[in-house]
Structure formats: structure tokens, C-alpha cells
Write a protein that holds these residues in place. Structure first.
Motif, short mmCIF file in Angstrom:
data_model
loop_
_atom_site.label_atom_id
_atom_site.label_comp_id
_atom_site.label_asym_id
_atom_site.label_seq_id
_atom_site.Cartn_x
_atom_site.Cartn_y
_atom_site.Cartn_z
N SER A 258 11.44 7.12 -4.14
CA SER A 258 11.64 8.55 -3.86
C SER A 258 11.15 8.86 -2.46
N ARG A 259 11.68 9.96 -1.91
CA ARG A 259 11.25 10.39 -0.59
C ARG A 259 10.85 11.88 -0.68
N GLU A 260 9.76 12.11 -1.37
CA GLU A 260 9.31 13.47 -1.57
C GLU A 260 7.86 13.69 -1.14
N SER A 261 7.09 12.64 -1.11
CA SER A 261 5.68 12.77 -0.79
C SER A 261 5.45 12.61 0.71
N SER A 262 4.18 12.67 1.12
CA SER A 262 3.80 12.44 2.51
C SER A 262 3.24 11.03 2.65
N TRP A 263 3.42 10.45 3.82
CA TRP A 263 2.82 9.13 4.07
C TRP A 263 1.30 9.19 3.86
N LEU A 264 0.71 10.35 4.13
CA LEU A 264 -0.74 10.45 4.04
C LEU A 264 -1.25 10.44 2.61
N ALA A 265 -0.34 10.43 1.62
CA ALA A 265 -0.76 10.25 0.23
C ALA A 265 -1.45 8.91 0.05
N ALA A 266 -1.15 7.96 0.95
CA ALA A 266 -1.80 6.65 0.86
C ALA A 266 -3.31 6.77 1.02
N TYR A 267 -3.76 7.78 1.78
CA TYR A 267 -5.19 7.94 2.01
C TYR A 267 -5.90 8.53 0.80
N SER A 268 -5.15 9.20 -0.06
CA SER A 268 -5.72 9.67 -1.32
C SER A 268 -5.82 8.53 -2.32
N ALA A 269 -4.80 7.67 -2.32
CA ALA A 269 -4.79 6.55 -3.25
C ALA A 269 -5.76 5.44 -2.83
N ARG A 270 -5.88 5.23 -1.50
CA ARG A 270 -6.76 4.17 -0.98
C ARG A 270 -7.60 4.74 0.17
N PRO A 271 -8.63 5.50 -0.15
CA PRO A 271 -9.40 6.19 0.90
C PRO A 271 -9.99 5.25 1.96
N TRP A 272 -10.23 4.01 1.58
CA TRP A 272 -10.86 3.07 2.51
C TRP A 272 -10.00 2.78 3.73
N ILE A 273 -8.69 3.00 3.64
CA ILE A 273 -7.83 2.69 4.79
C ILE A 273 -8.05 3.66 5.95
N ALA A 274 -8.78 4.74 5.72
CA ALA A 274 -9.08 5.67 6.81
C ALA A 274 -9.88 5.00 7.93
N ILE A 275 -10.47 3.84 7.63
CA ILE A 275 -11.22 3.12 8.66
C ILE A 275 -10.30 2.68 9.79
N ALA A 276 -9.01 2.46 9.50
CA ALA A 276 -8.08 1.98 10.54
C ALA A 276 -7.88 3.01 11.65
N PRO A 277 -7.47 4.25 11.34
CA PRO A 277 -7.35 5.23 12.43
C PRO A 277 -8.69 5.53 13.10
N ALA A 278 -9.77 5.47 12.32
CA ALA A 278 -11.09 5.69 12.93
C ALA A 278 -11.37 4.63 13.99
#
Length: 387
Positions: A258-278
Motif C-alpha cells: 500500500s502507499r498510504e503511510s509516511s516513510w517516517l512510520a519506520a521510526y515509530s516501528a524501529r525507533p533505534w534507526i533515528a541514530i542514522a540521521p543524528a
């Protein structure tokens, strides 16, 4: 038990997704400063001797650095055949432009100093600029298009189809979001090239590199932040509907997307990936600080960290998607349905485990042997043997 069953198909797919990221990051970290130096050449060096100094900072290593590009293409071909088929056919003109620009680099290095003519040398200097600037920009534009989804669909026999004329397919890549991501790539790699020049040169060349590199780093940081906001609110994301079959056949049409959500939903599902943009922001900010304060090796290392963070951000945000389709989401390629067979991935992994350390050791040895600054005196004393 068959040997390749020691590692599950799911695990091998993830490993090869990671290895593809390693190869792309390796290319950006090494050949990235070559491209940055080429793009900076007409602006950081004014005299003929200064330009020869700049060229010779990358002259001994650019060929080895470009191996990462070849390895990346080879890995896509062998580990992700559908990705190779779809991306190379859809980005054909863009790839041709990149290769044409890259061809200018070895030719420019070899022929630039063969004649004393100022016009001759200036022409090759601008050719080297094109050889660095065009790939740096187009690679980013390609990433921007991948994040938005590429306009292809798969037939029942998995043949990729792109609607539209040959030239329109290329022009459609030059949309505002993709151009923004291209500017991030361009600014980031010029900052990286400037950081390399501070390590390898001295005097006015290094001073000019610091000034321009800091500005390009600020552009890259601002563009990265703006692209993140745009991605959150202006670009639709993709999601797999229903259960994920991680060890199923390599047929994207078996999945529901589906193409309904935002790519940033990944950060809700896997919060640890926020280290990459940081890491991306921290690395670029510290590289800019190093450029302004006169740092050398530390500045280059911070620049590498920034590039690592930016590229990792894209991969981790999109996971498990590797090439989404904007016209038929069901045709989107993911880590779970676009790989080679279980056996092929296992055999390739064994080969990689054997040869990758050898490549890394040889690369490290080459940099150790060639370490040190390039000066105008060096160029003058060895005028007949250097670029």
C-alpha cells in the motif's frame, strides 16, 4: 544437511542488503572525495601548479577508490537481479551521463599536463570538474526518485515496463524533491573533497578548500533537514500489507503493498534507526566546525561519519523496500522478494568473506604508503612523472 542451509534465506537476504549498503557507503567515503576534489578544482586552485597539486592529491588513489563503484554494480547484478534490471533500464540516460562524466576523469588526468598550452589545460580542468560534479549530483537525484517511487510496473512474467518516451523518462527524474536530494549529495561530497584537501595540501589551496567546504557543508545540512521535512509531509511512503514472507520466492507480485503511510512510520516501528540521521547531522556539523577551525584528519573522519549517517538514513527509512513503484505499488521491489536464490547468496557470501578483507587490507596499505601532503615543490621537482 546442505551447506547453504546453515544460514536461512531470510538472514542471507538481510546480510546482502547490509553488504549492498556497505559497498555504496564505501564508494561514497572513498571515491566521494575524488569527485569532490574534481568539482572543487577550478575554484580552490588558480595557478597551473596549484591545480596540479590538487589533481595529484587524488591521482594515486582514484582508480582504487572506483573499485567500490564496480563492486556495488556487481553486487546488484548478482544478489538483486530484479533491482539491476529495473533500475538500470529506468535510469538508463542518467547512468549514461554518470559513466560519460566518469570517463572524463581518467582521460583528464592522463592528458591534462601533456601540453603546455593554457587553453588545453584549462579545458581539461573543466572536464575534471564535470567528472566530479555530475556524478555527485545525479547519484543524489537518483536517490530522491527512489524515495518517491519509480514509475515502472512488472508484467506477469516480471518484465519491467516504463511508460513514456525515452527522453521524457529522463526529464521526469528532474523533479523538485529529487533535485533537492541531489543538492544534498553534491554539497556533502564537495565538503568531503574539501576535507580531503585540508589533509593533503597546505597554504592557499587548503584555505580556499576550507572556505568553500564549510559553505557546501551548510548547504548539505540544510538540504538534509528540508528533505526530511518534505519526506514526512510531502512524500507518500510504502508499506507491506499483511504478513511478510521473508523466505518466499523472489516474485514481487506475490506481495501486497500500500502507499498510504509516511516513510517516517519506520521510526515509530524501529525507533533505534533515528541514530542514522543524528549521525548525519553530527558528522556534517563537526566537519564544518573542523573546516572552520583548521582541523585536518579529524575533519575528514567527521565528514565520513556524516556521509555514513546520511546514506544509512535512506536505507533504514526505506527498509524493507529497495525500489518502490509509484504507478503500481504491488510491483515494488523489497528485500524479501527481489534477491537471487538461497544458494547463490550463500556462495557469494563465502566469496565476499574471503576477498573483502584482502581488498580492505590492500586499500589500507596503499593509503599508508601514499600518506602525506602534496606541495608545489613536489610537483615542480617531479614535473615529468606526476599528473
Amino acid at each position: 544437511m546442505i551447506l547453504h542451509d546453515l544460514l536461512s534465506f531470510e538472514l542471507l537476504r538481510v546480510i546482502w542488503w547490509l553488504l549492498l549498503g556497505v559497498l555504496l557507503i564505501g564508494f561514497a567515503l572513498t571515491d566521494g572525495f575524488d569527485m569532490g576534489v574534481g568539482a572543487l578544482l577550478p575554484f580552490v586552485a588558480k595557478t597551473d601548479n596549484e591545480r596540479r597539486v590538487v589533481i595529484n592529491t587524488v591521482g594515486p588513489v582514484w582508480e582504487g577508490n572506483q573499485v567500490w563503484f564496480i563492486l556495488g554494480g556487481g553486487a546488484i547484478f548478482a544478489a538483486w537481479p530484479p533491482l539491476y534490471a529495473v533500475s538500470f533500464s529506468g535510469f538508463y540516460l542518467a547512468m549514461f551521463a554518470v559513466l560519460a562524466a566518469l570517463i572524463l576523469r581518467p582521460v583528464g588526468f592522463k592528458y591534462r599536463s601533456k601540453r603546455e598550452s593554457a587553453a588545453w589545460r584549462s579545458s581539461w580542468d573543466w572536464a575534471l570538474f564535470v567528472g566530479g560534479a555530475v556524478p555527485a549530483l545525479i547519484f543524489g537525484v537518483a536517490v530522491g526518485n527512489v524515495l518517491q517511487g519509480v514509475p515502472f510496473y512488472l508484467t506477469e512474467d516480471l518484465m519491467p515496463i516504463y511508460d513514456g518516451t525515452f527522453y521524457w523518462k529522463f526529464l521526469a527524474l528532474l523533479n523538485p524533491f529529487a533535485i533537492l536530494v541531489g543538492l544534498v549529495s553534491f554539497g556533502m561530497l564537495l565538503m568531503h573533497g574539501a576535507a580531503w584537501l585540508t589533509v593533503k595540501t597546505e597554504g592557499v589551496i587548503a584555505d580556499r578548500a576550507r572556505t568553500i567546504g564549510a559553505v557546501m557543508g551548510l548547504i548539505a545540512m540544510a538540504g538534509f533537514a528540508l528533505a526530511g521535512v518534505w519526506l514526512a509531509f510531502g512524500v507518500d511512503g510504502y508499506a507491506i500489507v499483511g504478513a511478510v514472507v521473508a523466505d518466499g520466492p523472489s516474485n514481487p507480485l506475490h506481495s501486497e503493498v500500500s502507499r498510504e503511510s509516511s516513510w517516517l512510520a519506520a521510526y515509530s516501528a524501529r525507533p533505534w534507526i533515528a541514530i542514522a540521521p543524528a549521525l548525519g547531522f553530527i558528522g556534517m556539523a563537526m566537519a564544518i566546525r573542523g573546516l572552520r577551525s583548521g582541523g585536518e584528519v579529524s575533519t575528514l573522519l567527521w565528514s565520513k561519519l556524516g556521509i555514513f549517517g546520511v546514506i544509512s538514513t535512506v536505507g533504514l527509512t526505506m527498509f524493507p523496500f529497495i525500489l518502490p513503484s509509484s504507478v503500481d505499488p504491488k510491483s515494488s521491489l523489497t528485500v524479501w522478494d527481489a534477491s537471487s536464490s538461497h544458494l547463490t547468496l550463500f556462495v557469494m557470501l563465502v566469496v565476499t568473506i574471503i576477498f573483502m578483507p584482502l581488498i580492505l587490507l590492500y586499500t589500507a596499505w596503499v593509503y599508508k604508503v601514499l600518506w602525506g601532503k602534496v606541495t608545489e615543490d613536489d610537483v615542480t621537482a617531479n614535473s615529468d612523472s606526476v599528473y
